[in-house]
Design an enzyme around this catalytic site. Structure first.
Site, short mmCIF file in Angstrom:
data_model
loop_
_atom_site.label_atom_id
_atom_site.label_comp_id
_atom_site.label_asym_id
_atom_site.label_seq_id
_atom_site.Cartn_x
_atom_site.Cartn_y
_atom_site.Cartn_z
CG ASP A 111 -2.00 -0.98 1.22
OD1 ASP A 111 -2.00 -1.83 0.32
OD2 ASP A 111 -2.88 -0.91 2.10
CG ASP A 112 0.11 3.77 2.34
OD1 ASP A 112 -1.03 3.43 1.97
OD2 ASP A 112 0.40 3.95 3.53
CG HIS A 162 -4.59 2.76 -0.40
ND1 HIS A 162 -5.51 2.18 0.43
CD2 HIS A 162 -3.52 3.07 0.41
CE1 HIS A 162 -5.04 2.13 1.67
NE2 HIS A 162 -3.84 2.68 1.68
CG HIS A 166 -3.48 7.11 2.79
ND1 HIS A 166 -3.40 7.09 4.16
CD2 HIS A 166 -3.30 5.84 2.38
CE1 HIS A 166 -3.17 5.85 4.56
NE2 HIS A 166 -3.12 5.07 3.49
CG HIS A 255 2.31 0.16 4.34
ND1 HIS A 255 2.06 -0.72 5.38
CD2 HIS A 255 1.17 0.87 4.16
CE1 HIS A 255 0.82 -0.53 5.81
NE2 HIS A 255 0.25 0.42 5.10
ZN LIG Z 1 -2.60 3.11 3.35
#
Ligand SMILES: [Zn+2]
Length: 304
Positions: A111-112, A162, A166, A255
């Site tokens: 993620d991210d 995502h 965020h 991540h």
């Molecule tokens: Zn995230």
């Protein structure tokens, strides 16, 4: 008279001299100004041409863009980058796939990102190990790092949404639409993939984003094993944490972006080799869901 004459002559000479000077000066000034004017005019014309060229190119690109995207999408589909979720998973929340306990498959998710440095390092480790994973990208980071986003897809991984910012706060319908639609649109523009996967930031299911995504038939993908790598534990702690929570059909949360991910990068090869030693193989989230779908179809058929 003579005095007047003697006065008149020098005056005449003075006039003549001044006239000569003026004409010389004007002579100098005019050509210089003219050159300057011509240069300016040329510059202006050149600029207009430039603009015309740019506009022309843009128009041509506009015409080609759908064709380029179509061919890229076809290529993506042929190479298996494009995926459609079985309808039964659309609009649902997924934490893991329900598979037979002997089916030791697991999905690594990141993620991210895309994030300079770490995303490329994660991609390199996955490539070395011949593993396909699933990346949930943040719209604003994809905007800054489109090449990394494209690389994720070109190298055979799955890309999911995502959100754009965020953020964790509550989103009304309009704000949720901004977060999710803009990110999916950019994913499509950059990679040619129309994603059907959404992961809510922070795993928050009640702030309006997940509800909007479900309404738009995304599968809301959570996880069953949380590496908590954002707390940056040592590679061995991180590895053990993932190993302890790993189960067949599981989804592992890690991540590749959002900050310093050097600990994740250090732990990833260990996590992969230890899971492999336990007999696991690695699949993407859509592959995992496809396996569950086929398993259940098989069960349903056996029952008939
Ligand atoms: Zn995230």
């Amino acid at each position: 008279m003579e005095n007047n004459k003697s006065f008149a002559w020098p005056q005449g000479i003075l006039f003549a001299f001044l006239a000569l000077c003026s004409s010389l000066t004007i002579g100098f000034i005019i050509p210089i100004n003219l050159i300057g004017f011509q240069a300016e005019t040329k510059q202006t014309i050149k600029n207009i041409n430039d603009i015309e060229v740019k506009v022309g190119t843009q128009q041509r690109l506009k015409k080609f863009k759908p064709a380029m995207l179509t061919s890229w999408q076809q290529e993506a589909k042929a190479k298996g980058f494009s995926y459609t979720l079985p309808t039964r998973f659309q609009g649902t929340i997924i934490r893991k796939a329900k598979l037979a306990p002997n089916k030791k498959v697991i999905a690594l998710t990141f993620d991210d990102g895309p994030w300079p440095g770490y995303t490329a390092q994660v991609l390199e480790i996955l490539r070395e190990n011949n593993i396909k994973a699933t990346f949930f990208v943040v719209g604003k980071y994809l905007k800054n790092n489109p090449e990394l986003g494209k690389r994720i897809v070109v190298e055979g991984h799955v890309i999911g949404n995502h959100s754009w910012h965020h953020w964790y706060h509550y989103f009304n319908q309009k704000a949720a639409a901004f977060e999710i639609d803009n990110t999916s649109d950019l994913i499509y523009q950059v990679t040619g993939v129309k994603t059907t996967l959404f992961r809510p930031p922070g795993g928050m299911l009640h702030n309006g984003l997940a509800a909007y995504a479900r309404g738009k038939n995304y599968a809301v993908v959570m996880w069953s094993a949380d590496s908590a790598d954002y707390s940056r534990p040592s590679a061995s702690v991180l590895t053990n944490r993932v190993l302890q929570q790993s189960k067949p059909g599981g989804i592992v949360l890690m991540h590749d972006g959002g900050g310093n991910r050097s600990h994740t990068v250090a732990a990833l090869p260990l996590i992969i080799s230890k899971l492999r030693n336990q007999g696991y193989s690695f699949v993407t989230v859509p592959e995992l869901l496809e396996m569950q779908y086929k398993d259940q179809k098989l069960i349903a058929n056996t029952n008939q």
